[in-house]
Design a protein around this motif. Structure first.
Motif, PDB file in Angstrom:
ATOM      1  N   LEU A  75       1.622  10.486   7.809  1.00 52.69           N
ATOM      2  CA  LEU A  75       1.490   9.055   7.575  1.00 52.69           C
ATOM      3  C   LEU A  75       0.391   8.420   8.402  1.00 52.69           C
ATOM      4  O   LEU A  75      -0.073   7.323   8.077  1.00 52.69           O
ATOM      5  N   SER A  76      -0.015   9.084   9.463  1.00 55.77           N
ATOM      6  CA  SER A  76      -1.084   8.520  10.290  1.00 55.77           C
ATOM      7  C   SER A  76      -2.387   8.372   9.518  1.00 55.77           C
ATOM      8  O   SER A  76      -3.238   7.544   9.872  1.00 55.77           O
ATOM      9  N   ASP A  77      -2.556   9.145   8.438  1.00 62.19           N
ATOM     10  CA  ASP A  77      -3.764   8.985   7.621  1.00 62.19           C
ATOM     11  C   ASP A  77      -3.463   8.972   6.118  1.00 62.19           C
ATOM     12  O   ASP A  77      -4.381   8.973   5.299  1.00 62.19           O
ATOM     13  N   ASP A  78      -2.168   8.947   5.741  1.00 60.15           N
ATOM     14  CA  ASP A  78      -1.797   9.015   4.323  1.00 60.15           C
ATOM     15  C   ASP A  78      -0.503   8.241   4.097  1.00 60.15           C
ATOM     16  O   ASP A  78       0.533   8.801   3.770  1.00 60.15           O
ATOM     17  N   GLU A  79      -0.591   6.909   4.264  1.00 58.49           N
ATOM     18  CA  GLU A  79       0.620   6.101   4.079  1.00 58.49           C
ATOM     19  C   GLU A  79       1.050   6.053   2.619  1.00 58.49           C
ATOM     20  O   GLU A  79       2.179   5.676   2.319  1.00 58.49           O
ATOM     21  N   GLY A  80       0.175   6.434   1.726  1.00 58.47           N
ATOM     22  CA  GLY A  80       0.536   6.493   0.316  1.00 58.47           C
ATOM     23  C   GLY A  80       1.255   7.763  -0.065  1.00 58.47           C
ATOM     24  O   GLY A  80       1.619   7.938  -1.229  1.00 58.47           O
ATOM     25  N   GLU A  81       1.462   8.666   0.901  1.00 63.65           N
ATOM     26  CA  GLU A  81       2.210   9.913   0.694  1.00 63.65           C
ATOM     27  C   GLU A  81       1.702  10.681  -0.533  1.00 63.65           C
ATOM     28  O   GLU A  81       2.457  11.049  -1.420  1.00 63.65           O
ATOM     29  N   GLN A  82       0.411  10.959  -0.539  1.00 63.57           N
ATOM     30  CA  GLN A  82      -0.209  11.616  -1.689  1.00 63.57           C
ATOM     31  C   GLN A  82      -0.395  13.115  -1.517  1.00 63.57           C
ATOM     32  O   GLN A  82      -0.410  13.852  -2.508  1.00 63.57           O
ATOM     33  N   VAL A  83      -0.537  13.583  -0.280  1.00 62.83           N
ATOM     34  CA  VAL A  83      -0.847  14.998  -0.045  1.00 62.83           C
ATOM     35  C   VAL A  83       0.300  15.657   0.710  1.00 62.83           C
ATOM     36  O   VAL A  83       0.556  15.362   1.883  1.00 62.83           O
ATOM     37  N   ASN A  84       1.009  16.549   0.028  1.00 65.33           N
ATOM     38  CA  ASN A  84       2.108  17.283   0.649  1.00 65.33           C
ATOM     39  C   ASN A  84       1.541  18.386   1.537  1.00 65.33           C
ATOM     40  O   ASN A  84       0.883  19.312   1.059  1.00 65.33           O
ATOM     41  N   HIS A  88       0.827  -1.213   0.000  1.00 60.48           N
ATOM     42  CA  HIS A  88       0.000   0.000   0.000  1.00 60.48           C
ATOM     43  C   HIS A  88       0.859   1.260   0.000  1.00 60.48           C
ATOM     44  O   HIS A  88       0.338   2.372   0.175  1.00 60.48           O
ATOM     45  N   LEU A  89       2.150   1.109  -0.212  1.00 56.86           N
ATOM     46  CA  LEU A  89       3.082   2.217  -0.088  1.00 56.86           C
ATOM     47  C   LEU A  89       3.433   2.815  -1.444  1.00 56.86           C
ATOM     48  O   LEU A  89       3.203   2.205  -2.484  1.00 56.86           O
TER      49      LEU A  89
END
Length: 484
Positions: free
Chosen positions: A453-462, A330-331
């Protein structure tokens, strides 16, 4: 039986967080031996290698020092001099000082000899792993895709015919020797990018090579050879003497040419078949420990040097046959990358009868293996040893649910990131944003990146502009680590 546990590190190469079935919510491949290991131990969901590429990750793991602190620790050429110098205290030194028999078997990728390009491959290559605390070694001289394509046992090429001496070059072609670039008709596996120099076993590699034909490996037998020598080391140990075995597997690294036992069995081509081969390797070690009645007194740690890559230089249909399988889970990102899939890796620790099986979300890093095992063995590290290694034994044994306060990540361009429990900061850095040939986002940007990362492990929103104080705090923390 020794009162101190034996320790085996099974250190995979290029296996991503989502590659093993124990980490998958939707099963795309079955790795039953790894699943069994996970069911009997602790499976970590937030475990990190110290870098997103092989050499620096291995350097940091074995020395307890971040590789970016030392020049010359990037991805090593096949003829690199030894990157860990003999005076450097290593994990193997620590175990040896504690009375352990020590061995390294399999992939090394940390150089050999005193100077790059000056090795005499036809004699004793020194310094070698024996100067770093290993009593026994049976290693690949470099990597599977780099010359020389031979095994080294205790500093010497295995099976070398003196009448057919080895010559290696990384500067220019060797006259009279075919290459993948000029002789593609000789290839059984073609390169997709690079990898077009010396031809060994029908596969062109990085680097040039002449001679040593009787010593050259056959890629399809590499896993068997590594496992056989690992088992041989275990079987040869004296009762009452604990041992430490560092087994570096090769299976998923290119070129992927699994044994015929696995070929075509995964439905995902050579890369999927190589995952089955890796799982077999794990199973053989587990069976050996059980047969020798050592499984309850042996700690097995399984992890990977960095995240996954699908096309890493050969036309093996890994991309075309991937299907629904997601090696990165999921990363975001993969091998080489600053994003989480670059260095957040699968990790399992099993110590039957001592460590209770569990899934742990504790944040742990391979760089802490030195200090943590020293703590377990009640060994005082020498001054200056393992400068970045923290005592995190409680987390590794499942007692501490939090683990590290932060982890540091390093990408292929040596750009750094810092991750806390909730946040990830990627420092601005040079380099392209994408490794186009491998289709991997590297995370390089001239702008600071901040992900929750607590709610966005896909690192989509800077969220850098949204949370300036969090950004500033992490920037300061990273600078403090760099100046340590």
């Amino acid at each position: 039986m020794s009162s101190r546990p034996n320790v085996i590190f099974i250190y995979a190469d290029d296996i991503g967080y989502g590659d093993l079935s124990c980490n998958q919510t939707v099963k795309t491949i079955s790795t039953p031996n790894v699943e069994k290991l996970a069911s009997e131990g602790i499976r970590f969901t937030n475990a990190y290698s110290a870098a997103a590429t092989s050499t620096p990750a291995r350097y940091a793991m074995l020395t307890g020092e971040y590789a970016w602190r030392r020049p010359g620790t990037g991805i090593a050429a096949g003829n690199a001099g030894m990157i860990i110098t003999p005076e450097r205290y290593t994990l193997a030194d620590m175990f040896k000082n504690a009375g352990y028999a020590t061995a390294v078997v399999g992939k090394w990728h940390l150089g050999l000899g005193a100077e790059t390009g000056k090795q005499n491959w036809n004699g004793l290559v020194s310094p070698n792993t024996s100067d770093l605390g290993f009593d026994y070694s049976y290693i690949m001289a470099a990597t599977a895709d780099r010359t020389p394509c031979v095994y080294m046992e205790n500093g010497r090429v295995v099976g070398l015919d003196p009448a057919d001496p080895i010559e290696v070059s990384y500067n220019k072609p060797i006259p009279g020797e075919p290459t993948g670039k000029n002789n593609p008709e000789l290839l059984t596996l073609h390169p997709s990018h690079g990898h077009n120099q010396a031809i060994v076993n029908g596969v062109s590699r990085i680097g040039y090579m002449k001679g040593g034909h009787s010593a050259r490996w056959k890629d399809e037998n590499i896993a068997d050879s590594i496992v056989a020598h690992a088992i041989g080391f275990i079987e040869n140990q004296q009762s009452g003497t604990p041992f430490f075995l560092y087994m570096g597997t090769n299976d998923i690294h290119v070129p992927r040419i699994p044994h015929t036992r696995f070929r075509g069995k995964s439905g995902m081509g050579a890369r999927g078949d190589a995952l089955l081969s890796f799982d077999w390797c794990v199973g053989e070690i587990m069976k050996t420990l059980k047969r020798l009645k050592l499984d309850k007194n042996t700690i097995i740690v399984l992890s990977s040097d960095n995240g996954p890559v699908v096309d890493d230089g050969y036309k093996d249909q890994a991309v075309e046959l991937l299907g629904n399988h997601r090696p990165w889970g999921h990363l975001r990102g993969g091998k080489y990358s600053s994003y989480e899939a670059g260095s957040r890796v699968p990790c399992i620790l099993r110590w039957k009868g001592t460590v209770k099986p569990a899934v742990s979300d504790a944040m742990v890093s391979q760089i802490d293996w030195m200090a943590s095992f020293a703590q377990l063995l009640d060994i005082a590290l020498p001054a200056g040893a393992g400068p970045d290694s923290e005592q995190q034994l409680s987390a590794w044994l499942g007692k501490d649910k939090a683990g590290r306060e932060y982890v540091i990540e390093q990408n292929v361009n040596n750009n750094l990131s810092i991750r806390t429990r909730d946040w990830k900061y990627i420092a601005p850095g040079k380099g392209s944003s994408k490794y186009t040939s491998a289709n991997i986002e590297l995370g390089n940007s001239q702008e600071p990146q901040l992900y929750r990362l607590s709610d966005d492990e896909g690192e989509q929103v800077n969220r850098a502009s949204e949370y300036p104080q969090v950004l500033q705090n992490l920037q300061l923390r990273l600078e403090q680590v760099k100046l340590k």
